[in-house]
Design a protein around this motif. Structure first.
Motif, PDB file in Angstrom:
ATOM      1  N   GLN A 108      43.383   8.707 -14.404  1.00  0.00           N
ATOM      2  CA  GLN A 108      43.676  10.136 -14.421  1.00  0.00           C
ATOM      3  C   GLN A 108      42.413  10.990 -14.305  1.00  0.00           C
ATOM      4  O   GLN A 108      42.489  12.217 -14.318  1.00  0.00           O
ATOM      5  N   LEU A 109      41.266  10.337 -14.203  1.00  0.00           N
ATOM      6  CA  LEU A 109      39.999  11.058 -14.162  1.00  0.00           C
ATOM      7  C   LEU A 109      39.815  11.796 -12.840  1.00  0.00           C
ATOM      8  O   LEU A 109      39.978  11.238 -11.775  1.00  0.00           O
ATOM      9  N   ILE A 110      39.459  13.084 -12.956  1.00  0.00           N
ATOM     10  CA  ILE A 110      39.058  13.888 -11.816  1.00  0.00           C
ATOM     11  C   ILE A 110      37.651  14.413 -12.121  1.00  0.00           C
ATOM     12  O   ILE A 110      37.463  15.173 -13.066  1.00  0.00           O
ATOM     13  N   GLY A 111      36.683  14.008 -11.344  1.00  0.00           N
ATOM     14  CA  GLY A 111      35.323  14.480 -11.606  1.00  0.00           C
ATOM     15  C   GLY A 111      34.625  13.621 -12.644  1.00  0.00           C
ATOM     16  O   GLY A 111      34.543  12.403 -12.502  1.00  0.00           O
ATOM     17  N   ASN A 112      34.155  14.246 -13.720  1.00  0.00           N
ATOM     18  CA  ASN A 112      33.327  13.521 -14.682  1.00  0.00           C
ATOM     19  C   ASN A 112      33.878  13.599 -16.096  1.00  0.00           C
ATOM     20  O   ASN A 112      34.720  14.450 -16.408  1.00  0.00           O
ATOM     21  N   PHE A 113      33.416  12.692 -16.925  1.00  0.00           N
ATOM     22  CA  PHE A 113      33.666  12.773 -18.362  1.00  0.00           C
ATOM     23  C   PHE A 113      32.377  12.384 -19.073  1.00  0.00           C
ATOM     24  O   PHE A 113      31.531  11.688 -18.523  1.00  0.00           O
ATOM     25  N   SER A 133      39.976  19.570 -15.461  1.00  0.00           N
ATOM     26  CA  SER A 133      40.918  18.985 -14.509  1.00  0.00           C
ATOM     27  C   SER A 133      41.524  17.694 -15.036  1.00  0.00           C
ATOM     28  O   SER A 133      42.714  17.415 -14.850  1.00  0.00           O
ATOM     29  N   THR A 134      40.706  16.899 -15.702  1.00  0.00           N
ATOM     30  CA  THR A 134      41.195  15.634 -16.255  1.00  0.00           C
ATOM     31  C   THR A 134      42.094  15.872 -17.455  1.00  0.00           C
ATOM     32  O   THR A 134      43.168  15.258 -17.575  1.00  0.00           O
ATOM     33  N   MET A 135      41.702  16.762 -18.354  1.00  0.00           N
ATOM     34  CA  MET A 135      42.475  16.996 -19.567  1.00  0.00           C
ATOM     35  C   MET A 135      43.878  17.522 -19.263  1.00  0.00           C
ATOM     36  O   MET A 135      44.837  17.221 -19.982  1.00  0.00           O
ATOM     37  N   LYS A 136      44.017  18.273 -18.181  1.00  0.00           N
ATOM     38  CA  LYS A 136      45.331  18.808 -17.802  1.00  0.00           C
ATOM     39  C   LYS A 136      46.312  17.704 -17.423  1.00  0.00           C
ATOM     40  O   LYS A 136      47.518  17.928 -17.382  1.00  0.00           O
ATOM     41  N   ARG A 137      45.798  16.514 -17.153  1.00  0.00           N
ATOM     42  CA  ARG A 137      46.654  15.406 -16.707  1.00  0.00           C
ATOM     43  C   ARG A 137      47.098  14.507 -17.864  1.00  0.00           C
ATOM     44  O   ARG A 137      47.684  13.451 -17.637  1.00  0.00           O
ATOM     45  N   ASP A 138      46.817  14.934 -19.099  1.00  0.00           N
ATOM     46  CA  ASP A 138      47.166  14.138 -20.283  1.00  0.00           C
ATOM     47  C   ASP A 138      46.664  12.700 -20.128  1.00  0.00           C
ATOM     48  O   ASP A 138      47.447  11.747 -20.022  1.00  0.00           O
ATOM     49  N   PRO A 139      45.341  12.524 -20.133  1.00  0.00           N
ATOM     50  CA  PRO A 139      44.736  11.249 -19.710  1.00  0.00           C
ATOM     51  C   PRO A 139      44.657  10.185 -20.810  1.00  0.00           C
ATOM     52  O   PRO A 139      43.614   9.584 -21.035  1.00  0.00           O
ATOM     53  N   TRP A 140      45.775   9.927 -21.485  1.00  0.00           N
ATOM     54  CA  TRP A 140      45.745   8.945 -22.573  1.00  0.00           C
ATOM     55  C   TRP A 140      46.752   7.848 -22.307  1.00  0.00           C
ATOM     56  O   TRP A 140      47.792   8.073 -21.688  1.00  0.00           O
ATOM     57  N   THR A 141      46.442   6.673 -22.776  1.00  0.00           N
ATOM     58  CA  THR A 141      47.311   5.524 -22.554  1.00  0.00           C
ATOM     59  C   THR A 141      47.101   4.510 -23.671  1.00  0.00           C
ATOM     60  O   THR A 141      46.269   4.714 -24.556  1.00  0.00           O
ATOM     61  N   ASP A 142      47.857   3.432 -23.646  1.00  0.00           N
ATOM     62  CA  ASP A 142      47.611   2.308 -24.554  1.00  0.00           C
ATOM     63  C   ASP A 142      46.589   1.378 -23.911  1.00  0.00           C
ATOM     64  O   ASP A 142      46.466   1.326 -22.685  1.00  0.00           O
ATOM     65  N   GLY A 143      45.871   0.647 -24.726  1.00  0.00           N
ATOM     66  CA  GLY A 143      44.866  -0.264 -24.188  1.00  0.00           C
ATOM     67  C   GLY A 143      44.557  -1.393 -25.135  1.00  0.00           C
ATOM     68  O   GLY A 143      45.346  -1.701 -26.038  1.00  0.00           O
ATOM     69  N   VAL A 144      43.396  -1.976 -24.928  1.00  0.00           N
ATOM     70  CA  VAL A 144      42.983  -3.147 -25.708  1.00  0.00           C
ATOM     71  C   VAL A 144      41.490  -3.044 -26.002  1.00  0.00           C
ATOM     72  O   VAL A 144      40.716  -2.597 -25.151  1.00  0.00           O
ATOM     73  N   VAL A 145      41.102  -3.447 -27.206  1.00  0.00           N
ATOM     74  CA  VAL A 145      39.684  -3.654 -27.504  1.00  0.00           C
ATOM     75  C   VAL A 145      39.450  -5.155 -27.588  1.00  0.00           C
ATOM     76  O   VAL A 145      40.111  -5.858 -28.366  1.00  0.00           O
ATOM     77  N   TYR A 146      38.525  -5.638 -26.763  1.00  0.00           N
ATOM     78  CA  TYR A 146      38.196  -7.062 -26.720  1.00  0.00           C
ATOM     79  C   TYR A 146      37.030  -7.349 -27.651  1.00  0.00           C
ATOM     80  O   TYR A 146      36.045  -6.594 -27.694  1.00  0.00           O
TER      81      TYR A 146
END
Length: 226
Positions: A108-113, A133-146
């Motif tokens: 969901q990234l647009i540009g930089n973070f 621009s990125t924050m407007k796309r609700d850029p969160w998901t589930d993931g994993v920490v290895y």
């Protein structure tokens, strides 16, 4: 002077002290990990505390990812915190920084973070900022920490100020992985929003002011809702 400046600009993390009950529970969980299998986490303690305890044992480093099924990490060409190029596997000993990379949906990234975990002496300082621009796309998901074995990793920086960034120039197989969602990210309300074309310096200067304003807005919304 440097510590004062970092405290003024960034979020200083609190030191973590583990209870005897926690230590017993975490040690038991660590003895059960192996072969990169998914960790069954049924403890009442926040996951970031378990992960931080794991790295305190000096045997593990952490890597957060949206991909829940990585069996081996291969060195890739990418930049270090100082923008120098390297070919390596990246990791950290900081649980919150790893969790950020697990729940931030890079697609969901647009540009930089902008983000980081900076070490100064015995203190750690965090900052997390996404562009508008990125924050407007609700850029969160589930993931994993290895959890990765630390033996092939070296610290990427030197000096009195360093990022908590570790690199391995060899392939690395995880010894365990922990499922993560946004509720596990304790800094989720401390993610600032910066302008798309904003300089890094301005992002740093305004980081704490922005998260304060964001917190005040959230309080007002909660009051209206109630």
């Amino acid at each position: 002077m440097i510590s004062v400046l970092l405290t003024l600009l960034l979020k200083r993390s609190s030191s973590i002290k583990f209870t005897e009950e926690e230590i017993v529970a975490y040690d038991k969980l660590l003895t059960a990990i192996g072969e990169g299998k998914l960790i069954t986490y049924d403890l009442n303690y926040p996951k970031y505390r378990f992960l931080q305890y794991a790295t305190s044992k000096k045997e593990y480093v952490l890597h957060g990812s949206n991909n829940p099924d990585i069996h081996e990490f291969e060195p890739r060409r990418q930049t270090l915190y100082n923008n120098e190029w390297t070919k390596a596997v990246f990791a950290t000993t900081d649980s919150n920084w790893a969790i950020f990379y697990a729940v931030f949906n890079r697609s969901q990234l647009i540009g930089n973070f902008r983000n980081g975990c900076i070490i100064r002496g015995k203190s750690k300082f965090h900052y997390f900022s996404l562009n508008e621009s990125t924050m407007k796309r609700d850029p969160w998901t589930d993931g994993v920490v290895y959890l990765l074995p630390k033996d092939t990793f070296t610290h990427s920086g030197q000096g009195k100020i360093q990022f908590d960034e570790w690199i391995s120039e060899e392939p690395v197989k995880p010894v365990g992985r922990l499922a993560i969602d946004l509720n596990d990210f304790t800094y989720k309300n401390k993610v600032a929003v910066h302008k798309d074309n904003e300089s890094m310096v301005k992002t740093w200067l305004l980081y704490k002011a922005r998260i304060l304003v964001g917190s005040l807005k959230k309080v007002k919304v909660d009051q209206v809702s109630s």
